[in-house]
Design an enzyme around this catalytic site. Structure first.
Site, PDB file in Angstrom:
ATOM      1  N   GLY A  10      21.113 -86.722 -20.877  1.00  0.00           N
ATOM      2  CA  GLY A  10      19.673 -86.603 -20.664  1.00  0.00           C
ATOM      3  C   GLY A  10      19.362 -85.143 -20.383  1.00  0.00           C
ATOM      4  N   ALA A  12      19.183 -83.459 -17.690  1.00  0.00           N
ATOM      5  CA  ALA A  12      20.043 -82.792 -16.703  1.00  0.00           C
ATOM      6  C   ALA A  12      21.377 -82.378 -17.323  1.00  0.00           C
ATOM      7  CB  ALA A  12      20.265 -83.702 -15.500  1.00  0.00           C
ATOM      8  N   LYS A  31      27.996 -91.635 -23.276  1.00  0.00           N
ATOM      9  CA  LYS A  31      28.553 -92.924 -23.723  1.00  0.00           C
ATOM     10  C   LYS A  31      27.882 -93.469 -24.976  1.00  0.00           C
ATOM     11  CE  LYS A  31      26.145 -96.113 -20.644  1.00  0.00           C
ATOM     12  NZ  LYS A  31      26.297 -97.184 -19.675  1.00  0.00           N
ATOM     13  N   GLY A  44       4.952 -89.798 -19.858  1.00  0.00           N
ATOM     14  CA  GLY A  44       3.899 -89.073 -19.147  1.00  0.00           C
ATOM     15  C   GLY A  44       4.086 -87.577 -19.190  1.00  0.00           C
ATOM     16  N   GLY A  45       5.257 -87.108 -18.744  1.00  0.00           N
ATOM     17  CA  GLY A  45       5.483 -85.686 -18.829  1.00  0.00           C
ATOM     18  C   GLY A  45       6.276 -85.126 -17.686  1.00  0.00           C
ATOM     19  N   GLU A 111      -1.832 -87.626 -12.991  1.00  0.00           N
ATOM     20  CA  GLU A 111      -1.156 -88.911 -12.769  1.00  0.00           C
ATOM     21  C   GLU A 111      -1.286 -89.282 -11.304  1.00  0.00           C
ATOM     22  OE1 GLU A 111       2.795 -88.966 -14.425  1.00  0.00           O
ATOM     23  OE2 GLU A 111       2.045 -88.651 -16.449  1.00  0.00           O
ATOM     24  N   HIS A 226       7.801 -99.356 -11.691  1.00  0.00           N
ATOM     25  CA  HIS A 226       6.610 -98.778 -12.321  1.00  0.00           C
ATOM     26  C   HIS A 226       5.559 -99.880 -12.396  1.00  0.00           C
ATOM     27  CE1 HIS A 226       3.989 -96.715 -15.123  1.00  0.00           C
ATOM     28  NE2 HIS A 226       4.735 -95.631 -15.000  1.00  0.00           N
ATOM     29  N   ARG A 270       2.817 -94.964  -6.559  1.00  0.00           N
ATOM     30  CA  ARG A 270       3.335 -96.013  -7.425  1.00  0.00           C
ATOM     31  C   ARG A 270       3.736 -97.296  -6.704  1.00  0.00           C
ATOM     32  NH1 ARG A 270       7.116 -93.188 -11.873  1.00  0.00           N
ATOM     33  NH2 ARG A 270       5.230 -92.437 -12.860  1.00  0.00           N
ATOM     34  N   HIS A 331      12.067 -98.952 -12.604  1.00  0.00           N
ATOM     35  CA  HIS A 331      11.832 -97.725 -13.363  1.00  0.00           C
ATOM     36  C   HIS A 331      12.707 -96.556 -12.923  1.00  0.00           C
ATOM     37  CE1 HIS A 331       9.498 -94.970 -15.797  1.00  0.00           C
ATOM     38  NE2 HIS A 331       9.190 -94.229 -14.746  1.00  0.00           N
ATOM     39  N   GLU A 355      18.856 -88.196 -12.063  1.00  0.00           N
ATOM     40  CA  GLU A 355      18.655 -89.485 -11.383  1.00  0.00           C
ATOM     41  C   GLU A 355      19.924 -90.013 -10.720  1.00  0.00           C
ATOM     42  OE1 GLU A 355      16.439 -92.358 -13.657  1.00  0.00           O
ATOM     43  OE2 GLU A 355      16.644 -93.899 -12.117  1.00  0.00           O
ATOM     44  N   ARG A 366       9.216 -91.747  -5.548  1.00  0.00           N
ATOM     45  CA  ARG A 366       9.046 -90.507  -6.311  1.00  0.00           C
ATOM     46  C   ARG A 366       7.617 -90.338  -6.815  1.00  0.00           C
ATOM     47  NH1 ARG A 366       8.957 -89.662 -11.551  1.00  0.00           N
ATOM     48  NH2 ARG A 366       9.999 -91.589 -12.187  1.00  0.00           N
ATOM     49  N   SER A 371      10.475 -86.436 -12.060  1.00  0.00           N
ATOM     50  CA  SER A 371      11.900 -86.701 -12.329  1.00  0.00           C
ATOM     51  C   SER A 371      12.485 -85.753 -13.367  1.00  0.00           C
ATOM     52  CB  SER A 371      12.133 -88.153 -12.753  1.00  0.00           C
ATOM     53  OG  SER A 371      11.396 -88.445 -13.895  1.00  0.00           O
ATOM     54  N   LEU A 372      11.761 -85.494 -14.452  1.00  0.00           N
ATOM     55  CA  LEU A 372      12.286 -84.526 -15.430  1.00  0.00           C
ATOM     56  C   LEU A 372      12.401 -83.164 -14.753  1.00  0.00           C
ATOM     57  CD1 LEU A 372      10.248 -85.474 -18.670  1.00  0.00           C
ATOM     58  CD2 LEU A 372      12.633 -86.022 -18.172  1.00  0.00           C
TER      59      LEU A 372
HETATM   60  C1  SIN Z   1       4.949 -92.462 -16.827  1.00  0.00           C
HETATM   61  O1  SIN Z   1       4.660 -91.904 -17.879  1.00  0.00           O
HETATM   62  O2  SIN Z   1       4.188 -93.188 -16.203  1.00  0.00           O
HETATM   63  C2  SIN Z   1       6.328 -92.270 -16.280  1.00  0.00           C
HETATM   64  C3  SIN Z   1       6.465 -90.929 -15.721  1.00  0.00           C
HETATM   65  C4  SIN Z   1       7.363 -90.943 -14.526  1.00  0.00           C
HETATM   66  O3  SIN Z   1       8.166 -91.851 -14.362  1.00  0.00           O
HETATM   67  O4  SIN Z   1       7.203 -90.069 -13.685  1.00  0.00           O
END
Ligand code: SIN
Length: 520
Positions: A10, A12, A31, A44-45, A111, A226, A270, A331, A355, A366, A371-372
């Site tokens: 991913g 990371a 894997k 989302g971003g 968001e 989520h 969330r 999520h 993660e 979170r 997270s990204l």
């Molecule tokens: C989303 O697009 O709702 C997910 C983004 C996230 O998990 O922060």
């Protein structure tokens, strides 16, 4: 040149492999194929302060507030302060974030629980895929030895307890790769739950391997659900950005219900929205609630959210005209392998980023699109200290500051045999159903104790007959046990851990619970 093994592909893992290849001999192991990861599905971003009317202080404050009075503040500061520089790195890797209609700046989305529009996105709602594609291109251009379809079954330790290699399984069988250090970037464990937005690869193998190697885990009871997955098999994610653009949640009577639960209504943190939806679903006999984006119009939705539009169409839904059925789904895991703010775990030579790790930056819940960001920030930091001497204190720095609520030692469930009274081989669907029903959005002592009893009856498939999926199931058994034990110990509600029998937050419990393997 020192040799580094990076596990996971991913954001990371790819960033770690590309950056470390400048100074180290890098072996990258994944894997599945390079492009298959949770990152790839992020819609989302990525959150970061990039506009002049936003500040690092506000990003920090939003992250702390969403984290339910539990974040480790030094990690939050690093996350938000390093964010803008790491966004520039992504641009240099070739990621083309969406721009505003005038084309003179980035188009920033809003968001839940963000006080500013600060979410960068790409391709409308294909941010993760665009980032993943750019980084896969980058890693193919550097001198990394790439092993796809290769499973890491365990870490190999030296006599002083330091990591000296990894045990791999691929089409040719099992073998060991020796190395000087390992960066674990193998992602989360959405597959612990019956309903998840995560892809099939998210079986928490890195957390389980680190646990077996004696690494300390933390915060594993905090799991984020989520609020809005499409209520269809596969739980397709409907990005929070859709509510950020103005979509609202309705019950079956067509009434909005979130405004009565929180001043931010659909844009509350969330965990609050997910539990609000769950309560409404219980009140309407388990039927999903509805997400109404129709006021945004079909043309806007198709342009801004092309992949969600295509997915909803494939289920015969027209969200430009009608509300769509949504339900919460597992999520993101706030817990994982405990690290310091440089990605160093309690096992010398073992780093964890993304993660798989628990830096404490997300607290108990979170903030959307952090997270990204966390992945790229801490991956970069881990690579920057690869050649530094290993400090005496790593994850313990955080615990010395926050205190510890409980230190739990558990036997390794993946080493269990029938001779120890484990009567059944773990079955993935049964495990996922048990976790969803009993250790999901709302937990009680009775449900958790019942889960503990059931899990203790299960053992992994005999090692000589294991397929890849059996190795994964053995890991899921470890993680389900860890989550259940920590959830039993946390007798309060906070963020992603909600106890019906302890529904309030206890300020004296704002301390981590750690899990380690009981010495054999
Ligand atoms: C989303 O697009 O709702 C997910 C983004 C996230 O998990 O922060």
């Amino acid at each position: 040149m020192k040799k580094l093994v990076v596990i996971g592909s991913g954001i990371a893992g790819l960033v770690a492999a590309v950056e470390a290849s400048r100074t180290h001999e890098v072996v990258l192991v994944t894997k599945s194929v390079l492009a298959e990861s949770n990152t790839h599905y992020a819609q989302g971003g990525i959150a970061a302060v990039t506009s002049s009317d936003d500040t690092i202080g506000e990003h920090v404050a939003d992250t702390l507030a969403a984290g339910a009075d539990y974040c480790y503040e030094p990690a939050v500061r690093v996350l938000c302060e390093d964010g803008p520089a790491r966004i520039n790195d992504l641009v240099n890797f070739g990621v083309e974030f969406d721009r505003n209609p005038a084309g003179d700046d980035w188009a920033l989305g809003l968001e839940a629980a963000h006080s500013h529009a600060r979410i960068l996105h790409a391709g409308g709602d294909t941010t993760g895929a665009d980032i993943s594609n750019a980084l896969v291109r980058a890693v193919r251009q550097v001198a990394a030895d790439i092993h796809e379809h290769t499973f890491v079954s365990d870490l190999v330790l030296g006599s002083a307890g330091q990591v000296i290699g990894v045990e791999l399984i691929d089409a040719s069988g099992k073998h060991v790769v020796e190395c000087d250090a390992v960066i674990l970037a193998s992602g989360g464990a959405g597959q612990l739950y019956r309903h998840t937005t995560n892809p099939a690869v998210t079986t928490g193998d890195g957390v389980a391997a680190a646990f077996r190697a004696g690494a300390e885990l933390a915060d594993v009871e905090f799991y984020q659900f989520h609020p809005t997955a499409l209520a269809v098999p596969g739980s397709f994610l409907i990005s929070e950005a859709v509510r950020g653009e103005g979509a609202v949640l309705l019950n079956r009577r067509g009434e909005r219900f979130m405004a009565a639960q929180h001043p931010l209504a659909e844009l509350a943190p969330r965990d609050i929205v997910a539990r609000g939806i769950q309560a409404e679903m219980l009140a309407q006999g388990g039927q999903p609630v509805l997400l109404d984006a129709s006021a945004l119009g079909g043309e806007f939705l198709t342009r801004r959210f092309p992949s969600i539009t295509a997915a909803t169409r494939s289920y015969g839904l027209d969200w430009g005209r009608n509300p769509i059925p949504v339900t919460p789904a597992a999520h993101y895991w706030m817990g994982g392998v405990a690290t310091d703010i440089w990605g160093r775990t309690s096992v010398p030579g073992l780093y964890a980023v993304g993660e798989v790790a628990c830096t404490g930056a997300h607290g108990a819940n979170r903030l959307a699109s952090n997270s990204l960001l966390e992945s790229i920030v801490f991956s970069h930091r881990a690579v920057s200290v690869l050649d530094e001497p290993w400090p005496t204190e790593t994850s313990r720095v955080r615990f010395a500051e926050q205190g510890i609520l409980a230190e739990i030692e558990i036997e390794d469930p993946s080493a269990r045999t029938s001779a120890q009274g484990a009567t059944a081989v773990v079955d993935r669907v049964e495990l996922q159903t048990l976790m969803w029903d009993n250790v999901g959005l709302a937990r009680t002592s009775d449900l958790l104790e019942a889960t503990r009893r059931e899990l203790s009856r299960w053992r992994p498939a005999a090692e000589e007959n294991r397929l890849f999926t059996d190795w994964e199931d053995a890991n899921l058994l470890v993680l389900a046990t860890a989550v259940t034990e920590a959830a039993i110990a946390r007798t309060e509600s906070r963020g992603g851990h909600y106890r019906l029998d302890y529904p309030t937050t206890n300020p004296t419990m704002a301390k981590p619970i750690t899990i380690v393997r009981k010495a054999r």
